[in-house]
Design a protein around this motif. Structure first.
Motif, short mmCIF file in Angstrom:
data_model
loop_
_atom_site.label_atom_id
_atom_site.label_comp_id
_atom_site.label_asym_id
_atom_site.label_seq_id
_atom_site.Cartn_x
_atom_site.Cartn_y
_atom_site.Cartn_z
N GLN A 62 -11.89 -47.67 -51.42
CA GLN A 62 -10.57 -47.97 -51.98
C GLN A 62 -9.57 -46.93 -51.49
N LEU A 63 -8.31 -47.38 -51.38
CA LEU A 63 -7.22 -46.44 -51.10
C LEU A 63 -6.18 -46.60 -52.20
N ILE A 64 -5.86 -45.50 -52.86
CA ILE A 64 -4.91 -45.48 -53.96
C ILE A 64 -3.66 -44.73 -53.50
N CYS A 65 -2.51 -45.36 -53.53
CA CYS A 65 -1.28 -44.67 -53.16
C CYS A 65 -0.22 -44.92 -54.23
N VAL A 66 0.66 -43.94 -54.40
CA VAL A 66 1.72 -44.03 -55.40
C VAL A 66 2.90 -44.83 -54.86
N SER A 67 3.22 -44.63 -53.58
CA SER A 67 4.45 -45.21 -53.02
C SER A 67 4.30 -45.34 -51.52
N GLY A 68 5.14 -46.18 -50.92
CA GLY A 68 5.32 -46.11 -49.49
C GLY A 68 6.04 -44.81 -49.15
N TYR A 69 6.13 -44.51 -47.87
CA TYR A 69 6.82 -43.27 -47.48
C TYR A 69 8.33 -43.51 -47.53
N GLN A 70 8.88 -43.38 -48.74
CA GLN A 70 10.29 -43.65 -48.99
C GLN A 70 10.76 -42.78 -50.16
N PRO A 71 12.07 -42.55 -50.27
CA PRO A 71 12.57 -41.75 -51.40
C PRO A 71 12.27 -42.43 -52.72
N LEU A 73 9.73 -40.25 -53.36
CA LEU A 73 8.44 -39.61 -53.11
C LEU A 73 8.42 -38.88 -51.78
N SER A 74 8.97 -39.49 -50.72
CA SER A 74 8.96 -38.84 -49.41
C SER A 74 9.71 -37.52 -49.44
N HIS A 75 10.80 -37.47 -50.21
CA HIS A 75 11.59 -36.24 -50.34
C HIS A 75 10.79 -35.17 -51.07
N TRP A 76 10.10 -35.56 -52.14
CA TRP A 76 9.30 -34.58 -52.90
C TRP A 76 8.13 -34.07 -52.07
N VAL A 77 7.50 -34.97 -51.31
CA VAL A 77 6.38 -34.54 -50.45
C VAL A 77 6.87 -33.53 -49.43
N MET A 91 3.69 -32.71 -61.50
CA MET A 91 4.33 -34.01 -61.61
C MET A 91 3.75 -35.00 -60.61
N LEU A 92 3.57 -34.55 -59.35
CA LEU A 92 3.06 -35.45 -58.33
C LEU A 92 1.60 -35.81 -58.58
N ALA A 93 0.82 -34.84 -59.05
CA ALA A 93 -0.57 -35.13 -59.38
C ALA A 93 -0.65 -36.12 -60.54
N ARG A 94 0.27 -36.03 -61.49
CA ARG A 94 0.27 -36.97 -62.62
C ARG A 94 0.58 -38.38 -62.14
N VAL A 216 -16.56 -43.58 -51.34
CA VAL A 216 -15.43 -42.71 -51.00
C VAL A 216 -14.14 -43.44 -51.36
N GLN A 217 -13.34 -42.83 -52.20
CA GLN A 217 -12.00 -43.32 -52.50
C GLN A 217 -10.99 -42.38 -51.86
N ILE A 218 -9.88 -42.92 -51.40
CA ILE A 218 -8.80 -42.12 -50.84
C ILE A 218 -7.63 -42.17 -51.81
N GLY A 219 -7.10 -41.01 -52.17
CA GLY A 219 -5.92 -40.94 -53.01
C GLY A 219 -4.80 -40.22 -52.27
N CYS A 220 -3.61 -40.82 -52.27
CA CYS A 220 -2.48 -40.18 -51.58
C CYS A 220 -1.20 -40.49 -52.35
N LEU A 221 -0.20 -39.68 -52.13
CA LEU A 221 1.11 -39.94 -52.73
C LEU A 221 1.83 -41.05 -51.98
N CYS A 222 1.83 -40.97 -50.66
CA CYS A 222 2.56 -41.94 -49.84
C CYS A 222 1.65 -42.55 -48.80
N ARG A 223 1.79 -43.85 -48.63
CA ARG A 223 1.08 -44.59 -47.58
C ARG A 223 2.15 -45.20 -46.69
N THR A 224 2.10 -44.88 -45.39
CA THR A 224 3.05 -45.50 -44.47
C THR A 224 2.69 -46.97 -44.32
N LEU A 225 3.60 -47.85 -44.72
CA LEU A 225 3.31 -49.27 -44.77
C LEU A 225 3.83 -50.00 -43.54
#
Length: 225
Positions: A62-71, A73-77, A91-94, A216-225
């Motif tokens: 599985q791949l778990i992402c919070v957002s695409g690479y866009q504001p 989230l992209s700015h915070w990253v 905050m980002l981990a939450r 194996v699970q993948i967790g990320c803040l942003c996934r480039t879509l």
């Protein structure tokens, strides 16, 4: 001495729970993801593994992402990664935790036994002063009541991934990582800040699967879509 209230990172209003970083109102206003494949995290029909993954499944489950690479989230990253804004980590981990819990409700994800972060090479880690993926993984492991281990090392410094094409990224990563602890029969959650082509997490996932990891699970803040 009066204490200054913590402010929400978006609306700048005072927060009742300072460690959350976002109020519920702003949380609901974050960009809504399109329908994504639960396996690769790319656009697809909801709740179904996409044709790409049926033909050539990635080396993770599985791949778990919070957002695409866009504001925003992209700015915070970018701030976390390059501007030493480490106060963003909780905050980002939450946000990643909330997304993992939602995916667990939908797909019955196994709770991880071990959380790893994608490592930096020692020289790059020394220059930056920290590994941003590790900053995300540590509180997440605490909230999920599992182990956080720095059991993966980067043994070869490679060219910076975002400067390379997709095919060059794969060649760039061959033999770059080393597993230092046993993972046989364990469920693994691998954390990175951004997944673009998936070459880095794929290389590590193959290594974990070869060592006998149960999943194996993948967790990320942003996934480039």
């Amino acid at each position: 001495m009066l204490s200054i209230p913590a402010l929400c990172w978006l609306c700048r209003l005072p927060l009742r729970m300072a460690q959350h970083g976002l109020c519920n109102g702003c949380l609901r206003q974050l960009p809504v993801l399109p329908e994504l494949c639960p396996r690769c995290g790319l656009p697809a029909r909801a709740d179904q593994v996409c044709g790409r993954c049926l033909q050539r499944p990635p080396p993770w489950q599985q791949l778990i992402c919070v957002s695409g690479y866009q504001p925003p989230l992209s700015h915070w990253v970018h701030q976390l990664k390059f501007c030493r804004a480490t106060a963003l980590r909780v905050m980002l981990a939450r946000l990643l935790l909330l997304k993992w819990l939602a995916m667990r409700r939908c797909y019955g994800l196994p709770r991880p036994d071990i959380i790893f972060s994608v490592p930096l090479h020692q020289r790059r880690h020394w220059r930056r002063g920290y590994n941003q993926a590790s900053l995300l993984a540590q509180p997440l492991a605490r909230w999920l009541s599992c182990d956080y281990r720095e059991g993966i090392s980067r043994v070869r410094q490679a060219a910076v991934q975002h400067e390379l094409s997709a095919s060059a990224r794969k060649k760039n990563l061959r033999g770059a990582f080393q597993l230092e602890i046993p993972v046989e029969g364990r469920h693994i959650l691998l954390i990175d800040d951004v997944v673009t082509t998936g070459s880095t997490v794929a290389e590590i996932s193959r290594m974990l699967q070869a060592a006998g990891a149960a999943s194996v699970q993948i967790g990320c803040l942003c996934r480039t879509l």
